[in-house]
Design a protein around this motif. Structure first.
Motif, PDB file in Angstrom:
ATOM      1  N   LYS A 285      15.767  -1.951  -4.731  1.00 24.26           N
ATOM      2  CA  LYS A 285      14.428  -2.074  -5.324  1.00 24.26           C
ATOM      3  C   LYS A 285      13.699  -3.305  -4.790  1.00 24.26           C
ATOM      4  O   LYS A 285      12.500  -3.252  -4.516  1.00 24.26           O
ATOM      5  CB  LYS A 285      14.508  -2.149  -6.851  1.00 24.26           C
ATOM      6  N   ALA A 286      14.414  -4.409  -4.639  1.00 22.60           N
ATOM      7  CA  ALA A 286      13.792  -5.629  -4.128  1.00 22.60           C
ATOM      8  C   ALA A 286      13.309  -5.446  -2.691  1.00 22.60           C
ATOM      9  O   ALA A 286      12.207  -5.865  -2.337  1.00 22.60           O
ATOM     10  CB  ALA A 286      14.765  -6.803  -4.226  1.00 22.60           C
TER      11      ALA A 286
ATOM     12  N   ASP B 277      12.507  -2.622  -1.306  1.00 23.77           N
ATOM     13  CA  ASP B 277      11.353  -1.711  -1.399  1.00 23.77           C
ATOM     14  C   ASP B 277      10.076  -2.452  -1.791  1.00 23.77           C
ATOM     15  O   ASP B 277       9.003  -2.176  -1.257  1.00 23.77           O
ATOM     16  CB  ASP B 277      11.617  -0.595  -2.414  1.00 23.77           C
ATOM     17  N   ILE B 278      10.163  -3.380  -2.718  1.00 23.76           N
ATOM     18  CA  ILE B 278       8.985  -4.152  -3.123  1.00 23.76           C
ATOM     19  C   ILE B 278       8.439  -4.933  -1.930  1.00 23.76           C
ATOM     20  O   ILE B 278       7.231  -4.959  -1.693  1.00 23.76           O
ATOM     21  CB  ILE B 278       9.307  -5.079  -4.313  1.00 23.76           C
ATOM     22  N   PHE B 279       9.329  -5.564  -1.171  1.00 21.51           N
ATOM     23  CA  PHE B 279       8.882  -6.286   0.031  1.00 21.51           C
ATOM     24  C   PHE B 279       8.232  -5.313   1.017  1.00 21.51           C
ATOM     25  O   PHE B 279       7.141  -5.571   1.527  1.00 21.51           O
ATOM     26  CB  PHE B 279      10.052  -7.014   0.692  1.00 21.51           C
ATOM     27  N   ASN B 280       8.897  -4.207   1.284  1.00 24.57           N
ATOM     28  CA  ASN B 280       8.402  -3.253   2.280  1.00 24.57           C
ATOM     29  C   ASN B 280       7.028  -2.688   1.919  1.00 24.57           C
ATOM     30  O   ASN B 280       6.201  -2.451   2.800  1.00 24.57           O
ATOM     31  CB  ASN B 280       9.382  -2.091   2.451  1.00 24.57           C
ATOM     32  N   LYS B 281       6.784  -2.455   0.662  1.00 21.10           N
ATOM     33  CA  LYS B 281       5.575  -1.743   0.233  1.00 21.10           C
ATOM     34  C   LYS B 281       4.386  -2.650  -0.093  1.00 21.10           C
ATOM     35  O   LYS B 281       3.324  -2.146  -0.441  1.00 21.10           O
ATOM     36  CB  LYS B 281       5.896  -0.871  -0.981  1.00 21.10           C
ATOM     37  N   ASN B 282       4.564  -3.954   0.028  1.00 22.41           N
ATOM     38  CA  ASN B 282       3.501  -4.873  -0.380  1.00 22.41           C
ATOM     39  C   ASN B 282       3.274  -5.937   0.688  1.00 22.41           C
ATOM     40  O   ASN B 282       4.043  -6.886   0.802  1.00 22.41           O
ATOM     41  CB  ASN B 282       3.856  -5.520  -1.721  1.00 22.41           C
ATOM     42  N   GLU B 283       2.201  -5.791   1.445  1.00 19.02           N
ATOM     43  CA  GLU B 283       1.888  -6.716   2.534  1.00 19.02           C
ATOM     44  C   GLU B 283       1.618  -8.136   2.060  1.00 19.02           C
ATOM     45  O   GLU B 283       1.769  -9.071   2.828  1.00 19.02           O
ATOM     46  CB  GLU B 283       0.692  -6.197   3.334  1.00 19.02           C
ATOM     47  N   ASN B 284       1.206  -8.303   0.795  1.00 22.01           N
ATOM     48  CA  ASN B 284       0.960  -9.657   0.312  1.00 22.01           C
ATOM     49  C   ASN B 284       2.248 -10.390  -0.073  1.00 22.01           C
ATOM     50  O   ASN B 284       2.219 -11.576  -0.364  1.00 22.01           O
ATOM     51  CB  ASN B 284      -0.053  -9.678  -0.836  1.00 22.01           C
ATOM     52  N   VAL B 285       3.382  -9.695  -0.044  1.00 19.74           N
ATOM     53  CA  VAL B 285       4.669 -10.376  -0.180  1.00 19.74           C
ATOM     54  C   VAL B 285       5.031 -10.871   1.215  1.00 19.74           C
ATOM     55  O   VAL B 285       5.387 -10.090   2.095  1.00 19.74           O
ATOM     56  CB  VAL B 285       5.768  -9.444  -0.736  1.00 19.74           C
ATOM     57  N   LYS B 286       4.881 -12.171   1.428  1.00 19.39           N
ATOM     58  CA  LYS B 286       5.032 -12.740   2.766  1.00 19.39           C
ATOM     59  C   LYS B 286       6.447 -13.209   3.072  1.00 19.39           C
ATOM     60  O   LYS B 286       6.843 -13.275   4.219  1.00 19.39           O
ATOM     61  CB  LYS B 286       4.062 -13.907   2.958  1.00 19.39           C
TER      62      LYS B 286
ATOM     63  N   ASP C 104      24.713  10.961  -3.469  1.00 16.35           N
ATOM     64  CA  ASP C 104      23.410  10.370  -3.164  1.00 16.35           C
ATOM     65  C   ASP C 104      23.368   9.770  -1.760  1.00 16.35           C
ATOM     66  O   ASP C 104      24.384   9.320  -1.218  1.00 16.35           O
ATOM     67  CB  ASP C 104      23.076   9.255  -4.160  1.00 16.35           C
ATOM     68  N   VAL C 105      22.178   9.757  -1.218  1.00 13.27           N
ATOM     69  CA  VAL C 105      21.875   9.061   0.029  1.00 13.27           C
ATOM     70  C   VAL C 105      20.812   8.031  -0.317  1.00 13.27           C
ATOM     71  O   VAL C 105      19.767   8.371  -0.874  1.00 13.27           O
ATOM     72  CB  VAL C 105      21.366  10.033   1.111  1.00 13.27           C
ATOM     73  N   PHE C 106      21.090   6.772  -0.018  1.00  5.24           N
ATOM     74  CA  PHE C 106      20.118   5.707  -0.276  1.00  5.24           C
ATOM     75  C   PHE C 106      19.136   5.649   0.883  1.00  5.24           C
ATOM     76  O   PHE C 106      19.534   5.729   2.046  1.00  5.24           O
ATOM     77  CB  PHE C 106      20.813   4.351  -0.429  1.00  5.24           C
ATOM     78  N   ARG C 107      17.855   5.491   0.569  1.00  2.00           N
ATOM     79  CA  ARG C 107      16.813   5.357   1.578  1.00  2.00           C
ATOM     80  C   ARG C 107      16.030   4.076   1.311  1.00  2.00           C
ATOM     81  O   ARG C 107      15.524   3.876   0.219  1.00  2.00           O
ATOM     82  CB  ARG C 107      15.871   6.553   1.526  1.00  2.00           C
ATOM     83  N   ILE C 108      15.958   3.237   2.356  1.00  2.00           N
ATOM     84  CA  ILE C 108      15.188   1.997   2.277  1.00  2.00           C
ATOM     85  C   ILE C 108      14.384   1.909   3.565  1.00  2.00           C
ATOM     86  O   ILE C 108      14.952   1.896   4.651  1.00  2.00           O
ATOM     87  CB  ILE C 108      16.073   0.746   2.179  1.00  2.00           C
ATOM     88  N   GLY C 109      13.083   1.825   3.452  1.00  2.00           N
ATOM     89  CA  GLY C 109      12.260   1.793   4.663  1.00  2.00           C
ATOM     90  C   GLY C 109      12.512   3.039   5.483  1.00  2.00           C
ATOM     91  O   GLY C 109      12.454   4.159   4.977  1.00  2.00           O
TER      92      GLY C 109
END
Length: 157
Positions: free
Chosen positions: A27-28, A30-39, A58-63
């Motif tokens: 989740k963390a 994903d938050i970085f990946n999806k939010n350009e203002n997280v520098k 399950d298969v985990f997907r990140i980016g």
């Protein structure tokens, strides 16, 4: 979190994610990946995901990266300071694979295949920033993987 913190931030955001258990690390990232203002993003994952994910197939997907839950899940947990489960030294290769997969899921730009290197001490620069994975010993008998995503190098302050 996005609605109440990230979208309302007037400036750049830094996420420091320390000792995130199980899938909270995903989740963390994903938050970085999806939010350009997280520098800037720093992650020190903690526990492996529970076996529930592996049993379900399950298969985990990140980016742009995905991996089978069965490769990184484990039984065991902490109750305060007491570990119940397989010997922790036995889980080290699985934890290293977990950290490798989290690292591969960090998106700095649209370059899908940013790194195929699974080793620590990796620094992957791109036109939009960099990502790094390091092993730093700061605790005895504990996990030592630190993962970083950084978009701040492209901006002037």
């Amino acid at each position: 979190m996005k609605k109440h913190i990230i979208d309302k931030a007037k400036g750049q955001i830094i996420i420091l994610a320390v000792h995130l258990c199980g899938t909270l690390s995903i989740k963390a990232v994903d938050i970085f990946n999806k939010n350009e203002n997280v520098k800037l993003f720093a992650l020190k994952p903690c526990c492996l995901p529970r076996m529930l994910y592996a049993r379900r197939g399950d298969v985990f997907r990140i980016g742009h990266h995905e991996f089978d839950a069965k490769d990184v899940c484990s039984n065991g947990s902490f109750n305060k300071k007491d570990w119940t489960g397989p010997p922790r030294w036995h889980l080290e290769p699985k934890f290293n694979l977990w950290a490798d997969n989290l690292f591969k899921g960090i998106l700095i730009d649209d370059n899908v295949n940013q790194s195929s290197n699974d080793q620590c001490g990796v620094l992957v620069p791109s036109k939009s920033g960099l990502k790094a994975k390091n092993e730093i010993s700061i605790q005895v008998d504990g996990v030592k993987q630190f993962i970083k995503g950084d978009r701040s190098i492209i901006e002037s302050y």
